[in-house]
Design a protein around this motif. Structure first.
Motif, mmCIF file in Angstrom:
data_model
loop_
_atom_site.group_PDB
_atom_site.id
_atom_site.type_symbol
_atom_site.label_atom_id
_atom_site.label_comp_id
_atom_site.label_asym_id
_atom_site.label_seq_id
_atom_site.Cartn_x
_atom_site.Cartn_y
_atom_site.Cartn_z
ATOM 1 N N ASP A 87 17.203 -14.503 46.133
ATOM 2 C CA ASP A 87 18.193 -13.865 47.017
ATOM 3 C C ASP A 87 18.062 -14.327 48.457
ATOM 4 O O ASP A 87 18.576 -13.678 49.376
ATOM 5 N N ALA A 92 26.316 -23.297 40.721
ATOM 6 C CA ALA A 92 27.138 -22.521 41.650
ATOM 7 C C ALA A 92 28.595 -22.957 41.583
ATOM 8 O O ALA A 92 29.517 -22.136 41.603
ATOM 9 N N LEU A 133 27.051 -18.889 45.510
ATOM 10 C CA LEU A 133 26.270 -19.487 46.583
ATOM 11 C C LEU A 133 25.031 -20.156 46.021
ATOM 12 O O LEU A 133 24.471 -19.722 45.010
ATOM 13 N N SER A 186 21.256 -20.637 46.215
ATOM 14 C CA SER A 186 20.200 -19.824 46.809
ATOM 15 C C SER A 186 18.973 -19.808 45.901
ATOM 16 O O SER A 186 19.097 -19.768 44.680
ATOM 17 N N PHE A 215 28.369 -11.399 44.315
ATOM 18 C CA PHE A 215 27.746 -12.665 44.681
ATOM 19 C C PHE A 215 27.043 -13.232 43.452
ATOM 20 O O PHE A 215 26.294 -12.532 42.765
ATOM 21 N N ILE A 221 21.548 -13.048 40.090
ATOM 22 C CA ILE A 221 20.646 -14.120 40.485
ATOM 23 C C ILE A 221 20.408 -15.029 39.291
ATOM 24 O O ILE A 221 20.167 -14.551 38.181
ATOM 25 N N LEU A 249 24.449 -16.136 42.540
ATOM 26 C CA LEU A 249 23.500 -17.033 43.183
ATOM 27 C C LEU A 249 22.794 -17.922 42.157
ATOM 28 O O LEU A 249 22.461 -17.482 41.062
#
Length: 350
Positions: A228, A205, A223, A225, A196, A174, A198
């Motif tokens: 999360d 990203a 992604l 975001s 992933f 994250i 984020l």
């Protein structure tokens, strides 16, 4: 006499140019050949120092010969200059060595070349950002790899045996920024997990996706975001990484700009992190581990206590490092009472 001097200077220049081209070609071939990054780095550094010495000594001899032959009355001065320049040769080696050492600090043992990552990040991209600013540079809007990034990568490397033993299937970062921590983790583990990356910053990203691709990581997806929120990963994350905005700032700075979101942490530098802490236990799998960056001003002991209160059994300051005026640290937390190679203890029920 003038002809002799001209010949000496010409030969010297040809030798120098030839040497530079040869060393450059050898270094390029070395990096392309299928050898370890460590061996390539050692050969690269050795050839660089050797090239500096050869050029230095060649120029020293040329200048001394020109002064001696062309101006006989300056023979003593030429000898004096030759002595001074010869003494300075070791200094040239030290400078070259230090330069290589500084650059090599960005290349970690796990095989991720952070120099390449920064280059990819800094390239001007016409599609990177589309708003009132036209074709902006990525690094103006994305947090570049820095001391906290390197501490995270080094910590993951130190945890390699443990992480490999867990055989993680899913990793989540994250606030990925440049994406180099996730890229490092993917290249570190024996079996790279699905990953992933984020970030609330759409440019970040994009950069993270290019970083992974540039380093041959095919298991990572980037992604956009807020924390999360883009994913539903109930008890599925085996490795969770967060380098939050931890700098103590006024709360309003958090949303001032895209780049400010990467470092402005509000009160105690905790406003963004505190939003995620209650979610950690729900995100982690039964054998999941959480790594988070903090500084002394973030009250790390309080972070550990809150993690335990939110359902984790183990939370501790794992590593720390002084960086300029900050004491950086990595906190590790899990659902296990103790974490050690080969001994994960008992999971706490959730």
């Amino acid at each position: 006499m003038g002809v002799v001097v001209t010949m000496v200077v010409t030969v010297t220049m040809v030798m120098t140019v030839t040497m530079v081209m040869t060393v450059t070609m050898v270094m390029t071939v070395t990096m392309i050949m299928s050898m370890t990054v460590f061996m390539a780095m050692i050969i690269h550094m050795t050839l660089t120092v050797t090239m500096v010495m050869i050029i230095h000594m060649t120029l020293t001899m040329t200048m001394a010969m020109v002064m001696t032959m062309f101006v006989p009355v300056c023979t003593k001065m030429a000898k004096f200059m030759l002595m001074i320049m010869a003494i300075s040769a070791p200094l040239s080696m030290i400078v070259a060595g230090c330069t290589r050492k500084y650059k090599s600090e960005r290349k970690h043992r796990c095989g991720v070349d952070l120099n390449d990552i920064v280059v990819v990040q800094a390239k001007k991209s016409a599609n990177a950002f589309d708003s009132n600013e036209n074709h902006c540079h990525d690094y103006e809007h994305v947090y570049e790899p820095s001391d906290d990034t390197y501490l995270l990568v080094d910590t993951l490397h130190a945890e390699k045996a443990l992480l490999d033993s867990l055989r993680p299937k899913l990793a989540l970062e994250i606030g990925t920024g440049s994406g180099c921590v996730s890229t490092a983790l993917a290249k570190l583990l024996k079996v790279p997990p699905a990953m992933f990356m984020l970030d609330i910053n759409p440019i970040a990203a994009s950069v993270a996706s290019r970083t992974a691709a540039h380093n041959g990581v095919i298991t990572a997806d980037a992604l956009v975001s807020d924390l999360d929120s883009a994913l539903a990963l109930h008890h599925k994350v085996d490795v969770l990484i967060f380098n939050p905005p931890y700098v103590v700032t006024p709360s309003e700075e958090i949303t001032e700009s895209l780049i400010a979101r990467s470092w402005a942490g509000g009160k105690d530098g905790r406003e963004v992190l505190d939003r995620l802490l209650p979610r950690i236990a729900d995100l982690l799998s039964p054998t999941g581990i959480f790594y988070v960056i903090a500084i002394l001003e973030n009250k790390p002991e309080d972070i550990c206590e809150r993690l335990r209160n939110f359902g984790l059994s183990s939370a501790e300051v794992l590593t720390q490092r002084r960086a300029k005026n900050e004491l950086l640290m990595v906190i590790r937390a899990s659902k296990f009472e103790s974490i050690a190679d080969g001994d994960l203890g008992q999971a706490k029920s959730t």
